[in-house]
Design a protein around this motif. Sequence first.
Motif, PDB file in Angstrom:
ATOM      1  N   GLU A 241       0.847  -1.192   0.000  1.00  0.00           N
ATOM      2  CA  GLU A 241       0.000   0.000   0.000  1.00  0.00           C
ATOM      3  C   GLU A 241       0.874   1.231   0.000  1.00  0.00           C
ATOM      4  N   VAL A 242       0.449   2.230  -0.727  1.00  0.00           N
ATOM      5  CA  VAL A 242       1.175   3.504  -0.738  1.00  0.00           C
ATOM      6  C   VAL A 242       0.165   4.589  -0.393  1.00  0.00           C
ATOM      7  N   VAL A 243       0.209   5.039   0.859  1.00  0.00           N
ATOM      8  CA  VAL A 243      -0.747   6.050   1.296  1.00  0.00           C
ATOM      9  C   VAL A 243      -0.158   7.431   1.008  1.00  0.00           C
ATOM     10  N   MET A 244      -0.893   8.201   0.222  1.00  0.00           N
ATOM     11  CA  MET A 244      -0.443   9.531  -0.176  1.00  0.00           C
ATOM     12  C   MET A 244      -1.130  10.560   0.713  1.00  0.00           C
ATOM     13  N   GLU A 245      -0.320  11.353   1.399  1.00  0.00           N
ATOM     14  CA  GLU A 245      -0.876  12.299   2.370  1.00  0.00           C
ATOM     15  C   GLU A 245      -0.235  13.669   2.210  1.00  0.00           C
ATOM     16  N   GLY A 246      -0.886  14.645   2.853  1.00  0.00           N
ATOM     17  CA  GLY A 246      -0.293  15.968   2.966  1.00  0.00           C
ATOM     18  C   GLY A 246      -0.957  17.005   2.089  1.00  0.00           C
TER      19      GLY A 246
ATOM     20  N   LEU B  52       9.806  -0.752  -1.617  1.00  0.00           N
ATOM     21  CA  LEU B  52       9.600  -2.151  -1.979  1.00  0.00           C
ATOM     22  C   LEU B  52      10.911  -2.697  -2.498  1.00  0.00           C
ATOM     23  N   LYS B  53      11.255  -3.879  -1.986  1.00  0.00           N
ATOM     24  CA  LYS B  53      12.422  -4.564  -2.518  1.00  0.00           C
ATOM     25  C   LYS B  53      11.887  -5.856  -3.119  1.00  0.00           C
ATOM     26  N   ILE B  54      12.222  -6.106  -4.352  1.00  0.00           N
ATOM     27  CA  ILE B  54      11.587  -7.233  -5.023  1.00  0.00           C
ATOM     28  C   ILE B  54      12.596  -7.947  -5.901  1.00  0.00           C
ATOM     29  N   ARG B  55      12.458  -9.282  -5.954  1.00  0.00           N
ATOM     30  CA  ARG B  55      13.376 -10.044  -6.789  1.00  0.00           C
ATOM     31  C   ARG B  55      12.981  -9.938  -8.254  1.00  0.00           C
TER      32      ARG B  55
ATOM     33  N   ASP C 265      -0.491  -0.294  -4.413  1.00  0.00           N
ATOM     34  CA  ASP C 265      -1.885   0.082  -4.174  1.00  0.00           C
ATOM     35  C   ASP C 265      -1.890   1.534  -3.680  1.00  0.00           C
ATOM     36  N   LEU C 266      -2.184   2.438  -4.573  1.00  0.00           N
ATOM     37  CA  LEU C 266      -2.031   3.875  -4.300  1.00  0.00           C
ATOM     38  C   LEU C 266      -3.318   4.433  -3.722  1.00  0.00           C
ATOM     39  N   ILE C 267      -3.198   5.073  -2.586  1.00  0.00           N
ATOM     40  CA  ILE C 267      -4.370   5.594  -1.891  1.00  0.00           C
ATOM     41  C   ILE C 267      -4.169   7.090  -1.701  1.00  0.00           C
TER      42      ILE C 267
END
Length: 426
Positions: free
Chosen positions: A290-295, A337-340, A348-350
């Motif tokens: 999840e990527v919560v976008m705030e501000g 995120l670290k991914i192989r 998941d952008l919020i």
Amino acid sequence: MGDEAPAAAVWAYDGRVPGPVIRARQGEPLRLRFENGLPQPSTIHWHGIRIDNAMDGVAGLTQDVVAPGEAFDYVFTPPDAGTYWYHPHNRSWEQVARGLYGLLIVEERKPPRVDQDLVFVADDWRLTEDGQIHEASLGHMRDWSHAGRLGNWLTVNGVSQPRFRVRSGERIRLRLANCANARVLHFVFEDHEPKLIALDGQPLAAPRNLDDGRVVLAPGQRADLVIDMHLDPGAKAGIMEVSNAGPVEVARFIYHASEIARSGPQPPPSPLPANPLPQELDLEGAQRVEVVMEGGAMGRMSGARHRGKQLSMRELVSAGQVWALNGTAGMTEKPLLKIRRGQVAILDLINETAWPHAMHLHGHHFREVERNGQRLKEAPWRDTVLLDIEERAAIAFLADNPGKWMFHCHMLEHQAGGMTTWVEVT
Ligand code: C2O
Ligand code: CU
């Protein structure tokens, strides 16, 4: 500016705004030497190219800045044909605003037959009354915490209201790019019915009509259109920008007074040849974050971490930070995120802010798989996705390009103001 108005003093690639259209061939190496004659350090990022990480041009992440007077050689082989662009990735909010951007076209091995292949590089400038770049407001926190630096002067290919000369019966390809710092542009074509053939460089499976008769481009996004010039010789038709209250004519088609290229309707355009993108995305086995976008102004954010410290909103603002992703403003030591390599990721952008954002991922194209709870199938491949106020969108990509890749808002004041992070493919 009008024809007699003085040109604004700008920063430019090769003395031109936009910079030269760079034409490359798919799958063939490209060599470009960047010599920095600016009074500031800079780099060049090749937006949308699924590039070698070392050539991605991100100051502080993939390379050191190129100091004034120094040079850097960019050498890479673009895997995908299509419409891309280039711009600095150091103080982009200032350097792009001053005129540093240009188109990078990667030609298909077998390009579709058209009579003219035209570029349409849009920008939104903030100018003073005497037509110069409004320097005093560069870096203004009010812009950073609101919509970003919105301008008061739209240009296409660096000029006001260019004219595209066409002949009756021609078929043209028009490559549109939004190089504005922050404004989302909406284009409408008077008396013509463009077919959309590509988005963010990537071909659509089938050409299609425009949604609501318009092309919506967030900062950083591109669209390729095929347009049949079906009016009579001598005709004129405007291209309008309609994001504001009234439509603004930003360019115009002028038909040759007598010449006719061909008569009668043409067969519908064929799809562009596919690029080597993954056939399938295995969403079941995907790594999801999840990527919560705030501000921002009118937001609910009360504080965030910045450079390893928890700061109050007031402290953040004095550090020039007004946005956060998952509670952190600006770059983190560890990636989001670290991914192989070979795994599928879902971001998941919020958007919990009162502002739209144009989220851009480096080094990969992604597909939107959910929007506001709704599943999407086979959405177009993109490198930048626009989220409206309070919207939520999940994007999926195959992490097949190793390295450190930025993920940030392409409203450049939001990027600089904290809405930036990175993913690592190992
Ligand atoms: Cu076009 Cu990280 O940017
Ligand atoms: Cu933003």
